[in-house]
Structures are given as structure tokens and as C-alpha cells.
Scaffold this motif. Sequence first.
Motif, PDB file in Angstrom:
ATOM      1  N   MET A 345      -2.652 -31.010 -17.909  1.00 16.77           N
ATOM      2  CA  MET A 345      -3.237 -31.259 -16.753  1.00 16.77           C
ATOM      3  C   MET A 345      -4.403 -31.301 -17.241  1.00 16.77           C
ATOM      4  O   MET A 345      -5.482 -31.538 -16.396  1.00 16.77           O
ATOM      5  N   ASN A 358     -12.674 -29.316 -12.832  1.00 16.91           N
ATOM      6  CA  ASN A 358     -10.984 -29.639 -13.041  1.00 16.91           C
ATOM      7  C   ASN A 358     -11.377 -31.142 -13.731  1.00 16.91           C
ATOM      8  O   ASN A 358     -11.704 -32.677 -13.565  1.00 16.91           O
ATOM      9  N   SER A 360      -9.440 -33.946 -15.398  1.00 19.09           N
ATOM     10  CA  SER A 360      -7.665 -33.920 -15.427  1.00 19.09           C
ATOM     11  C   SER A 360      -7.834 -35.703 -15.720  1.00 19.09           C
ATOM     12  O   SER A 360      -8.536 -36.511 -16.021  1.00 19.09           O
TER      13      SER A 360
END
Length: 706
Positions: A345, A358, A360
Motif C-alpha cells: 500500500m 499517504n 501509495s
Amino acid sequence: MKLLLNILVLFVCLQSAVAAEKWQNFSVPFSIRDVAATEDGVWLATDGGVRYKSSTDDVVYTPANGLEASTFYGIVNTARGVFAVSEYGLIARMSDDFTRWTVLNRSFPAGNVRVVPGLVEFSGDNLVIAFESKIAFVDLKTVTSILSIERVGDIALGVYGPEKMEIRGDSLFVSTSRGSFVRRMDWDHLKDDMHLVDPETWTRVNPSELGSRDSLHVVVHGKTLKDSVLYSDGKSKVLWQFDVKDQTYLIGHELIARYGNGKLEDLTKYKLFQLSGLYELQAIPEGGVIVASEDGFLATNMGGFWHEPMVAFLGFGNHNEAYAYRMKTMSILPEGKMIYHVWGMGFQLYWSMEHLYNISPFNDNCLDELVESFTVAVGTTVAPDGSGFLAATSANGKYSVDFITPDGELSCATGVGSSSFAGPLAARVDPSNSDWIVYVSNRNSLGAFAEGGLDILRFPPPSRNGGRLMNPELKSIDGLDGSTLIDMAIDEKNEVMWVISSTDIGYMEFDRDSIRKPVSMNGLLGAEYTSIDVDPLGNIWVGTTTQGVYRLDRRKGSLDTLTATHYTMMDGLLNNAVLDLSIDKKYGVIWMAHENGVSSLDRNDLRETRTFMTDSADTEVQVYPVPFRPHEFPHLVIDNISSASRVDIYNRGGALMRSFSGSDVAGGRVEWDALTKEGRLVAPGVYYYVVRTPSKIKKGKFIVIH
């Protein structure tokens, strides 16, 4: 037992203030394997130690409290005290003041046969332990084995082991899958029973003669409780039921409940520590530690207690890959920002455990994808100048090295490695030109036992390239006997990097491009390694899969001659399987991760003292407790001093009471027991201390009160 928890908390606080070496364990006290009642509460034998639970106390005892094991399958409360039996039959007794356990019998663990959980009984001065292949009888007066039997009637216990066991008066009942048996016992003269070993003295009985519980109902004093917490799939979770004063404890393998005054309390959740399945931890530069579990939770210990765990990323975790690949993907900057990789991820950035960014493979960026929309990293590290983080991501072609700033900006040096798969990494600054030297473990597969070596990449710092990581020089060297490296630790002070494979230890000096093995490591047994770190004195700490932790001291500063100090559960380690370790150099603590919890060892010499008593020191010299009462506190502590200092203590008349230097000031702390150099207790009054280094002097005074 009343107020036991408060007493223990005070005991721990006093010890932590003054101890030169102190163990602590943190575990989840489940599954529950056996239970014994007292007049105030219940004792629980669990996979995370021995727990005492009452209306006022909730205490978990572990190897740090003398148990020498962390998984217990039996507990009994007898006239001779409380006895606990470990998974392999180690027998310990609780002290009369309920502060510490003493192991009294270690003979059974050598046989490597498990106890059957819950099948530990007693009658008078006799302890009966059902193992998977035998039944052992122990004299509680001497805690020595009377004998063990391997057959009951016509049943060989090595083939059909005990499944139930119960003592009723002078009769011992044993049930196996091939039948149930009973024997009359002379409990007062068991050692004189010449026929105890005779299997023919057992009589076969109907299995129904052994008690069985109601698996569909929970009944307390004639009232059927229907609370959903007591049931699963329509069946009762309650295995043990005890009346304690005016309340009833209802306990199962994963359940603790208490019923009283018409109300049911669910006490199952253990609030002090809540994570299991740990595989990685990282010391926080400002003090403390963060741990990660396989199922994707993070927890922090700062200030001596654990905060509520948080989900790392949408409930995803690293699961089996975490341990199989020896993942080391948690890195923390001094300002508190942290990076963490979730398998497939990408990367998560946090600040004080608050999620910030994040990064990703689902986003439009330069991250490698081992398969479509699936990023894999086994290691991360802090950028050598503290400007961000570095990661190595595996690829279909050659692996990449990625630079991530604290603000989540990503720069990728794509395909710069020598192999498709990358392991852990480390980095340092070349002081001659400020280049980044990045060390990456290369490997021919992701596993910890893969073949591989070490890539040495030299990058210009991104600050010279508009914030981008680019234009590396690559040199590849052999690993340890052709095996990939699974962890690295840089010792800037001694200009060396220590490395491990799963089976070897080596080092590489900064001015050489080759890895060497130490010539001698006295006291180190052959082991499978999991983790490595270096303390401020240049000693090397390594974790192993079955043998606990080793500290390797450099003899006379040599890199080739090391002497090992071995730490196991007998010393206070929670578990001999150490999955990761990290040294908190702020407070002088080494943290160790296990599948069932965390161990910590406080040592003065694990503290970094180079800035103490300098212009850049962030803490002044401290003296505590003041006033000093020797009959209440074992030591006066003079803290945050240079490890190169000399400390003198004088009385009011100027007479020298004690002097400290060398090893006495290791870790920047002196502990004085109020004794003179002749060993006499000093008189009450005002005293003075003087701390001298080659460039500074610190003075102060304190009061001693008897």
C-alpha cells in the motif's frame, strides 16, 4: 492482596529512579489457561504471564518479576502459597509480600514436554501436573518431584494423553480419549506409596463421573445470565466460575467478567498494554518507543505508559511478510515525524501518531510497483542529514531508492540498484563533501534467507539537485557468506557499520568497501539473528529467534575481539524469541519486540552523554530526590553529567565523603548510597556536590535527612 497494585506501582517507580539495570515486560495476558481463586480475587495463568485480578488490583507478572517464563498453563492457591506452572513445567511460587516470584523447580522444562493447559491440581502438600505424555507428582514442601507416571490402566499416556484431571477427596480422576480412570490416593504419605507407578492400580470408570460444564447456559446462584458477552455462536464462553466475596467471576480463555448486585461487568480488555503479534519497534529520538503489530496497529510508550493503539492504514497490516522478510520499515525523525510502510500500500507519514500523508502506488507518482498498484519495501531509514526519509522499493527490473520529505514530497531514483529485490537500508553523510552514502541490502528474493550482498550508493544530497534524489554512483560488495543482510546499525563515533544476516555478524569500516567477520566472539552461541543496534559505548546488541539477546563488548576497542553477555527469560526477558530491538539513547533503554509483547532493559550506559554539560545540552545537571532520605530511597542521583567527569561529595565542613569517576559515571548518572568512602552512613545535614570536566565545573547542595 488489597491495594496490591498501588504498592507495586510505587515499587516500580522507586526502582526506575535509581536502578542501574532494570527489566520491564509488557504483554497481553491472554489466552487464559487456568484460574485459581483467593479471598479477594482470582489468579490467572495466561500466555502473557500470571495475572492477579480483583476489585482493586490488576497486575501482570512476567519474567521481569522473577518468573523466568511468560506462558503459564497452571495456577493453584494452596496453604503453602500460590504456585504457577509454565507451559513446559517450570514451577514458581509467589512471595509472601506479593511483589516477586521465585522459581523453585526447573527440572521438567528439560524434557521439552508441554503441560496440558488447566490440568494442574493439588491436594495437601502434593501438586499434580498433567503433561501431554505423563502425570507428575510434586512435593510442595520441598518443590521436588516425587515421580512421574506414563500409564494409567491399559492406556499409554504418550499415545493418548490426559484430557481431563480432577481431585475429589482421596481420589484422582484422569480422562483420556480412550477412557477414564480413578485411583485412591494416600495424599498424606504419597512418597511412601510403593504402587503409585503400577498402572494396574487404576480403575476404569464411566466418563460421566468426571464433571462436565453446561456449554449452553451460564447460571449464577440459580439465575441464568443471557448477556451476549458470555456467549459465542450460542455456546457459553465461561470455563471457570468462582464466588469471591459478594461477586462471581466468570472466566473463559478470552473472557473475564464479574457479576454482582444484579449487574455484569465485562473486564476482558487489558488497558495497560493491548498489542500482540509484534514484529518491529523503533526508539523515538526524544525518548520512548513505537511498536507495530502484524495486523496493522501502532502503539507508543512515552513517559512510561502505553497509549491506546491506533490503526496504521485502513486496517491493513504487514501480516506474515512482516516476520518472514524481517521488515524494518519504521523510521522516526527527531522532530517526531515518522514513516511506516504497509505491505503493497505504500508509505504512511505521521506526526505524534497523527496521520499526515499517504504515499501509495494508487496515486500518480514514481513509486515502484512490484505488481500492478502494489509497492513493496522491506526497509526505510532516516535521511543522513535529517531532511526526510529513504526507502528501497523492489521492482520487476532493478530496485529504486526513494526520498520522502517530512511534508510528503517524493523523489525516486528509479532502477539504481543491482537487483530486483531490496532489503533493509542505512545511510550516513560523507563529511568530506556532504554526499549521502546509502547502504542497501540486495537479494535474489524477498526472504530473510535469500542470497545477496550489499549495494553502496553515493548520492549528491537532494538540496543540491532541487530536492531530487538522482545521479548515484553504485558499488556492490559481497554480503556474509553470500547471504543477504537483514539489518544494519551505523556507529558514527567509531566509523563502522555493523551488519547481520540470518546466521552471521559482520562489520564494515567507513574507509573500506568490504564486510569482515570478527575473529572472536567469546560467549556467543550459534544463533539465528533478527536485529542489531549499537549503543553509545560502541557495544553491539543482537536479537535472536530462540536465544534471547546478546550484548557484544569490544575488547580494548577491537572490532575483531568481542565478548558476549547473554540475556534470556532467566534474566527478565519476556520471551527468548526477539523479533526486533532498538536503543533509546535519550533515556538509556533497549526495547525488544516479541510476538507476545515488549521487553525493556534500563541501563545507565545506554544513554548518549556527548552533549551533557556542553553549550548544546538540552538538560541541566539534576539532583534527586531532595531532600534525600536514605531509609526511604536507596540512592541520591546526580544526573545529566558528562561521562568524562569526576563527582565529589563533601559535608558542610568541607570533608570529602565520596568520589566517583570512570564506570561510576557511565550514562551520565551517579548514584550515591549515603555512605562515606569507609562505608559508614553519613550524618544528617547539608552536603555539597562538585562535578568537574576538563572545561566545566557544576556545583550544588542538598540535604540528607534520617
